[in-house]
Design a protein around this motif. Structure first.
Motif, PDB file in Angstrom:
ATOM      1  N   ALA A 215      -4.072  32.995  -6.049  1.00  0.00           N
ATOM      2  CA  ALA A 215      -3.321  32.806  -4.797  1.00  0.00           C
ATOM      3  C   ALA A 215      -3.456  31.371  -4.293  1.00  0.00           C
ATOM      4  O   ALA A 215      -2.478  30.774  -3.839  1.00  0.00           O
ATOM      5  N   LEU A 216      -4.659  30.802  -4.379  1.00  0.00           N
ATOM      6  CA  LEU A 216      -4.834  29.405  -3.959  1.00  0.00           C
ATOM      7  C   LEU A 216      -4.036  28.481  -4.872  1.00  0.00           C
ATOM      8  O   LEU A 216      -3.418  27.526  -4.409  1.00  0.00           O
ATOM      9  N   ALA A 217      -4.035  28.761  -6.167  1.00  0.00           N
ATOM     10  CA  ALA A 217      -3.259  27.941  -7.109  1.00  0.00           C
ATOM     11  C   ALA A 217      -1.773  27.978  -6.745  1.00  0.00           C
ATOM     12  O   ALA A 217      -1.093  26.949  -6.770  1.00  0.00           O
ATOM     13  N   ARG A 218      -1.282  29.151  -6.374  1.00  0.00           N
ATOM     14  CA  ARG A 218       0.125  29.288  -5.970  1.00  0.00           C
ATOM     15  C   ARG A 218       0.387  28.455  -4.711  1.00  0.00           C
ATOM     16  O   ARG A 218       1.392  27.754  -4.621  1.00  0.00           O
ATOM     17  N   LYS A 219      -0.530  28.516  -3.748  1.00  0.00           N
ATOM     18  CA  LYS A 219      -0.405  27.746  -2.508  1.00  0.00           C
ATOM     19  C   LYS A 219      -0.417  26.247  -2.805  1.00  0.00           C
ATOM     20  O   LYS A 219       0.382  25.486  -2.266  1.00  0.00           O
ATOM     21  N   ILE A 220      -1.329  25.806  -3.663  1.00  0.00           N
ATOM     22  CA  ILE A 220      -1.408  24.386  -4.034  1.00  0.00           C
ATOM     23  C   ILE A 220      -0.088  23.951  -4.668  1.00  0.00           C
ATOM     24  O   ILE A 220       0.458  22.901  -4.332  1.00  0.00           O
ATOM     25  N   GLU A 221       0.425  24.755  -5.580  1.00  0.00           N
ATOM     26  CA  GLU A 221       1.681  24.400  -6.245  1.00  0.00           C
ATOM     27  C   GLU A 221       2.825  24.281  -5.223  1.00  0.00           C
ATOM     28  O   GLU A 221       3.581  23.309  -5.244  1.00  0.00           O
ATOM     29  N   GLU A 222       2.920  25.244  -4.325  1.00  0.00           N
ATOM     30  CA  GLU A 222       3.996  25.213  -3.326  1.00  0.00           C
ATOM     31  C   GLU A 222       3.850  24.022  -2.375  1.00  0.00           C
ATOM     32  O   GLU A 222       4.813  23.293  -2.127  1.00  0.00           O
ATOM     33  N   ASP A 223       2.642  23.852  -1.825  1.00  0.00           N
ATOM     34  CA  ASP A 223       2.408  22.770  -0.861  1.00  0.00           C
ATOM     35  C   ASP A 223       2.629  21.401  -1.481  1.00  0.00           C
ATOM     36  O   ASP A 223       3.271  20.530  -0.888  1.00  0.00           O
TER      37      ASP A 223
ATOM     38  N   PHE B  59       0.844  -1.204   0.000  1.00  0.00           N
ATOM     39  CA  PHE B  59       0.000   0.000   0.000  1.00  0.00           C
ATOM     40  C   PHE B  59       0.874   1.247   0.000  1.00  0.00           C
ATOM     41  O   PHE B  59       0.633   2.181  -0.774  1.00  0.00           O
ATOM     42  N   ASP B  60       1.878   1.268   0.878  1.00  0.00           N
ATOM     43  CA  ASP B  60       2.744   2.441   0.986  1.00  0.00           C
ATOM     44  C   ASP B  60       3.344   2.803  -0.365  1.00  0.00           C
ATOM     45  O   ASP B  60       3.296   3.963  -0.790  1.00  0.00           O
ATOM     46  N   GLU B  61       3.897   1.806  -1.046  1.00  0.00           N
ATOM     47  CA  GLU B  61       4.525   2.063  -2.345  1.00  0.00           C
ATOM     48  C   GLU B  61       3.506   2.527  -3.376  1.00  0.00           C
ATOM     49  O   GLU B  61       3.740   3.492  -4.109  1.00  0.00           O
ATOM     50  N   ALA B  62       2.345   1.863  -3.441  1.00  0.00           N
ATOM     51  CA  ALA B  62       1.309   2.254  -4.398  1.00  0.00           C
ATOM     52  C   ALA B  62       0.776   3.653  -4.080  1.00  0.00           C
ATOM     53  O   ALA B  62       0.606   4.491  -4.979  1.00  0.00           O
ATOM     54  N   PHE B  63       0.499   3.906  -2.803  1.00  0.00           N
ATOM     55  CA  PHE B  63      -0.024   5.205  -2.388  1.00  0.00           C
ATOM     56  C   PHE B  63       0.940   6.324  -2.753  1.00  0.00           C
ATOM     57  O   PHE B  63       0.549   7.331  -3.360  1.00  0.00           O
ATOM     58  N   LEU B  64       2.208   6.164  -2.388  1.00  0.00           N
ATOM     59  CA  LEU B  64       3.190   7.212  -2.653  1.00  0.00           C
ATOM     60  C   LEU B  64       3.381   7.425  -4.151  1.00  0.00           C
ATOM     61  O   LEU B  64       3.429   8.567  -4.625  1.00  0.00           O
ATOM     62  N   THR B  65       3.468   6.342  -4.904  1.00  0.00           N
ATOM     63  CA  THR B  65       3.655   6.450  -6.351  1.00  0.00           C
ATOM     64  C   THR B  65       2.461   7.135  -7.008  1.00  0.00           C
ATOM     65  O   THR B  65       2.630   8.051  -7.826  1.00  0.00           O
ATOM     66  N   MET B  66       1.261   6.707  -6.637  1.00  0.00           N
ATOM     67  CA  MET B  66       0.050   7.305  -7.219  1.00  0.00           C
ATOM     68  C   MET B  66      -0.139   8.746  -6.775  1.00  0.00           C
ATOM     69  O   MET B  66      -0.540   9.599  -7.568  1.00  0.00           O
ATOM     70  N   MET B  67       0.147   9.030  -5.508  1.00  0.00           N
ATOM     71  CA  MET B  67      -0.051  10.389  -5.008  1.00  0.00           C
ATOM     72  C   MET B  67       0.950  11.350  -5.622  1.00  0.00           C
ATOM     73  O   MET B  67       0.622  12.523  -5.854  1.00  0.00           O
ATOM     74  N   ILE B  68       2.152  10.893  -5.915  1.00  0.00           N
ATOM     75  CA  ILE B  68       3.104  11.756  -6.630  1.00  0.00           C
ATOM     76  C   ILE B  68       2.517  12.140  -7.980  1.00  0.00           C
ATOM     77  O   ILE B  68       2.492  13.326  -8.346  1.00  0.00           O
ATOM     78  N   GLU B  69       2.027  11.158  -8.724  1.00  0.00           N
ATOM     79  CA  GLU B  69       1.426  11.434 -10.030  1.00  0.00           C
ATOM     80  C   GLU B  69       0.223  12.364  -9.881  1.00  0.00           C
ATOM     81  O   GLU B  69       0.032  13.300 -10.663  1.00  0.00           O
ATOM     82  N   HIS B  70      -0.588  12.100  -8.868  1.00  0.00           N
ATOM     83  CA  HIS B  70      -1.783  12.919  -8.616  1.00  0.00           C
ATOM     84  C   HIS B  70      -1.384  14.361  -8.316  1.00  0.00           C
ATOM     85  O   HIS B  70      -1.952  15.309  -8.881  1.00  0.00           O
ATOM     86  N   HIS B  71      -0.410  14.539  -7.429  1.00  0.00           N
ATOM     87  CA  HIS B  71       0.056  15.883  -7.077  1.00  0.00           C
ATOM     88  C   HIS B  71       0.672  16.590  -8.290  1.00  0.00           C
ATOM     89  O   HIS B  71       0.468  17.799  -8.466  1.00  0.00           O
ATOM     90  N   GLU B  72       1.421  15.870  -9.099  1.00  0.00           N
ATOM     91  CA  GLU B  72       2.012  16.499 -10.285  1.00  0.00           C
ATOM     92  C   GLU B  72       0.921  17.031 -11.213  1.00  0.00           C
ATOM     93  O   GLU B  72       1.074  18.085 -11.831  1.00  0.00           O
ATOM     94  N   GLY B  73      -0.207  16.303 -11.284  1.00  0.00           N
ATOM     95  CA  GLY B  73      -1.345  16.789 -12.060  1.00  0.00           C
ATOM     96  C   GLY B  73      -1.930  18.062 -11.468  1.00  0.00           C
ATOM     97  O   GLY B  73      -2.253  19.015 -12.191  1.00  0.00           O
ATOM     98  N   ALA B  74      -2.059  18.101 -10.145  1.00  0.00           N
ATOM     99  CA  ALA B  74      -2.586  19.302  -9.482  1.00  0.00           C
ATOM    100  C   ALA B  74      -1.639  20.488  -9.673  1.00  0.00           C
ATOM    101  O   ALA B  74      -2.088  21.625  -9.885  1.00  0.00           O
ATOM    102  N   ILE B  75      -0.347  20.233  -9.624  1.00  0.00           N
ATOM    103  CA  ILE B  75       0.653  21.288  -9.830  1.00  0.00           C
ATOM    104  C   ILE B  75       0.510  21.862 -11.242  1.00  0.00           C
ATOM    105  O   ILE B  75       0.559  23.082 -11.437  1.00  0.00           O
ATOM    106  N   GLU B  76       0.305  20.981 -12.215  1.00  0.00           N
ATOM    107  CA  GLU B  76       0.094  21.424 -13.598  1.00  0.00           C
ATOM    108  C   GLU B  76      -1.164  22.289 -13.709  1.00  0.00           C
ATOM    109  O   GLU B  76      -1.159  23.343 -14.349  1.00  0.00           O
ATOM    110  N   MET B  77      -2.256  21.842 -13.085  1.00  0.00           N
ATOM    111  CA  MET B  77      -3.506  22.601 -13.115  1.00  0.00           C
ATOM    112  C   MET B  77      -3.331  23.958 -12.420  1.00  0.00           C
ATOM    113  O   MET B  77      -3.845  24.980 -12.892  1.00  0.00           O
ATOM    114  N   ALA B  78      -2.607  23.970 -11.311  1.00  0.00           N
ATOM    115  CA  ALA B  78      -2.373  25.208 -10.572  1.00  0.00           C
ATOM    116  C   ALA B  78      -1.528  26.186 -11.390  1.00  0.00           C
ATOM    117  O   ALA B  78      -1.768  27.401 -11.364  1.00  0.00           O
TER     118      ALA B  78
END
Length: 184
Positions: A162-170, A129-148
């Motif tokens: 401003a929220l988009a900037r915060k999302i990208e940074e976080d 689970f840890d490996e799948a979660f981390l791998t998938m969440m990285i991909e998921h976050h990279e998508g959010a960073i792109e959208m932001a």
């Protein structure tokens, strides 16, 4: 467990302060990019919080549990803020994972997991689970960073940008943390 609750409380309080500062008035200008950002980021965040919620019953890894708690605590208030914006702008609010057009966004929205991906994550336990979660969440976050990043370039509403900037940074910081966890 106590540390997790304290971390979640601190993260939630910090998010509440930031998001209060980011609450748009209905009179503030917005454009189609702002609407698209909110309408797409809401189901995107919902999926991330669903993924994070799985951790509690599937792993005992304290670092993964803390990260999952942090993701939920940060993204749930952001969903509420974006929902409030869409309502104040008299725009449709996505009411499910299907999003605002009633379609599966896994193929059209960056980083969204497919139903098969989500099922595989639900079925995983322990270190798998840890490996799948981390791998998938990285991909998921990279998508959010792109959208932001798109919102920061094309949006006109200062609070949405401003929220988009915060999302990208976080989420950039969380991606770095997840990569470190995967490497350890």
């Amino acid at each position: 467990m106590r540390t997790k609750k304290i971390l979640a409380a601190i993260t939630t309080a910090t998010a509440a302060v930031v998001l209060t500062a980011c609450s748009s008035s209905p009179d503030e200008e917005f454009n189609e990019a702002d609407v698209t950002f909110a309408q797409d980021m809401i189901p995107h965040h919902r999926q991330a919080t669903e993924m994070a919620a799985l951790a509690e019953s599937r792993t005992t890894n304290r670092q993964v549990l803390d990260l999952a708690s942090q993701i939920e605590a940060a993204q749930e208030p952001e969903i509420e803020t974006m929902t409030d914006w869409l309502e104040s702008w008299d725009q449709e609010v996505p009411d499910s994972m299907a999003g605002h057009e009633g379609m599966d966004h896994s193929g059209s929205m960056p980083g969204m997991m497919s139903e098969q991906d989500m099922s595989a994550l639900e079925d995983a336990q322990g270190s798998a689970f840890d490996e799948a979660f981390l791998t998938m969440m990285i991909e998921h976050h990279e998508g959010a960073i792109e959208m932001a990043a798109t919102e920061q370039e094309d949006g006109s509403n200062s609070d949405a940008v401003a929220l988009a900037r915060k999302i990208e940074e976080d989420q950039t910081a969380e991606v770095d943390r997840m990569r470190t966890l995967l490497d350890s």
